[in-house]
Write a protein that holds these residues in place. Structure first.
Motif: not given
Length: 366
Positions: A281-290, A361-366
């Motif tokens: 399960i990959l939880i993602v932070e808010h990417a922010g505003y410019s 995802i490559n880090e997670i699966e490899n």
């Protein structure tokens, strides 16, 4: 009078030529191809992301957004030197901050002999019926079956669609659903594809091409809110990775602040874990505003949400919930040139999103 006659003759010739050209095309509908990129495809109408039974389970805005064809695509083989796509949609063709080619357009790619996806330019016309015409393919694509992928509109609902090829050429569908476990993304307007200039530039579609794997897009604009009905729905399928990317929708007020974000996020992870003990399960932070560095209120909005996200992640790790991962704002790396309107990424921002996901995802699966 002479000039008027010449114009009339030219118009008649154009209509005759256009009709004759149409007659040389052989048209294919969903009877001849599979619309892919969705969960429970056999129970879902061709251009929808939810099966009909979900209508009574989710809020009306979520259901309406689920009829948008974000992330859906059609894979097919053809040796035709001409491909034409015609279809109708139900909603507005364009938004003030997003062009018609992204809101309502399709996008065609072809797989080359090195297994690289190449983009094909189409001449398009937007009206009551939308059309895209593709021709002039290079010589090594001619006279052999080529693998094409047609991405469907990101922010509109398709009524019907047909694909035309030259009548003396071949068309066959490609079925890939079920061959690999998909990556399932539950998210916001950014996940749905706002504000990509065209369908193929939504980050989930870019990621799909980079990984050569199906990515199911369950972005529901401002209504991606970690709701239990959606978590239950996505938990019913076997995914390779579950992505929870809804934090941006908890900064709008409406009783959706950081504390509610924490509660829903933690519950969502635990509900998925009940059915899938080990699936990442990959939880993602808010990417922010410019504009965060210029307008402090905006900086505060995403900062407190990311503090909340990190707190939940650390709590889950402390509780020894397995296979939980975090994609941080800094890893996504959006800057002042990554946005259309300060909130939604442009194509450059979408590429940054896709690259960050690809690396993680490559880090997670490899």
């Amino acid at each position: 009078m002479y000039i008027f006659r010449r114009i009339s003759v030219c118009l008649l010739f154009f209509v005759f030529y256009s009709n004759a050209q149409q007659e040389t095309l052989k048209w294919h509908t969903e009877k001849n191809f599979s619309v892919q990129g969705k969960i429970q495809g056999d129970r879902t109408l061709p251009y929808r992301r939810f099966p009909a039974e979900m209508r009574s389970k989710v809020r009306e805005p979520v259901w309406n957004l689920s009829t948008n064809s974000a992330g859906l695509y059609i894979d097919f083989y053809t040796n035709s030197p001409t491909i034409e796509v015609k279809y109708q949609v139900k909603g507005e063709l364009a938004f003030p901050h997003m062009p018609a080619t992204g809101v309502s357009g399709v996008d065609l790619y072809v797989l080359d002999k090195e297994e690289k996806w190449l983009w094909a330019r189409g001449n398009y016309h937007f009206g009551d019926t939308i059309s895209y015409k593709y021709r002039g393919f290079k010589a090594d694509l001619a006279d052999k079956l080529n693998y094409f992928r047609l991405y469907l509109p990101l922010y509109n609902s398709v009524k019907w669609l047909k694909i035309g090829i030259d009548s003396d050429t071949t068309f066959s569908k490609v079925d890939t659903d079920g061959k690999q476990k998909p990556i399932v993304v539950y998210g916001t307007s950014i996940a749905q594809g706002a504000c990509a200039s065209r369908a193929g530039m939504a980050w989930s579609n870019i990621l799909e091409r980079k990984l050569h794997r199906q990515v199911v897009n369950l972005g529901f604009s401002g209504n991606g809110r970690l709701e239990p009905e959606i978590i239950d729905f996505i938990s019913d399928m076997n995914a390779s990775v579950y992505v929870l990317d809804c934090m941006a929708n908890f900064g709008s007020g409406k009783e959706l602040g950081p504390e509610e974000a924490k509660r829903r996020l933690k519950q969502a992870v635990k509900d998925i874990r009940k059915k899938h003990p080990d699936t990442p399960i990959l939880i993602v932070e808010h990417a922010g505003y410019s504009n965060g560095e210029v307008q402090p209120g905006r900086l505060h909005t995403y900062t407190v949400l990311n503090v909340a996200t990190l707190e939940v992640f650390n709590e889950l790790i402390h509780e020894k919930i397995p296979a939980i991962y975090l994609l941080k704002k800094e890893a996504i790396g959006l800057g002042i040139d990554s946005f259309v309107d300060g909130t939604h990424p442009n194509d450059f921002g979408m590429l940054q999103y896709a690259e960050a996901y690809y690396t993680k995802i490559n880090e997670i699966e490899n």
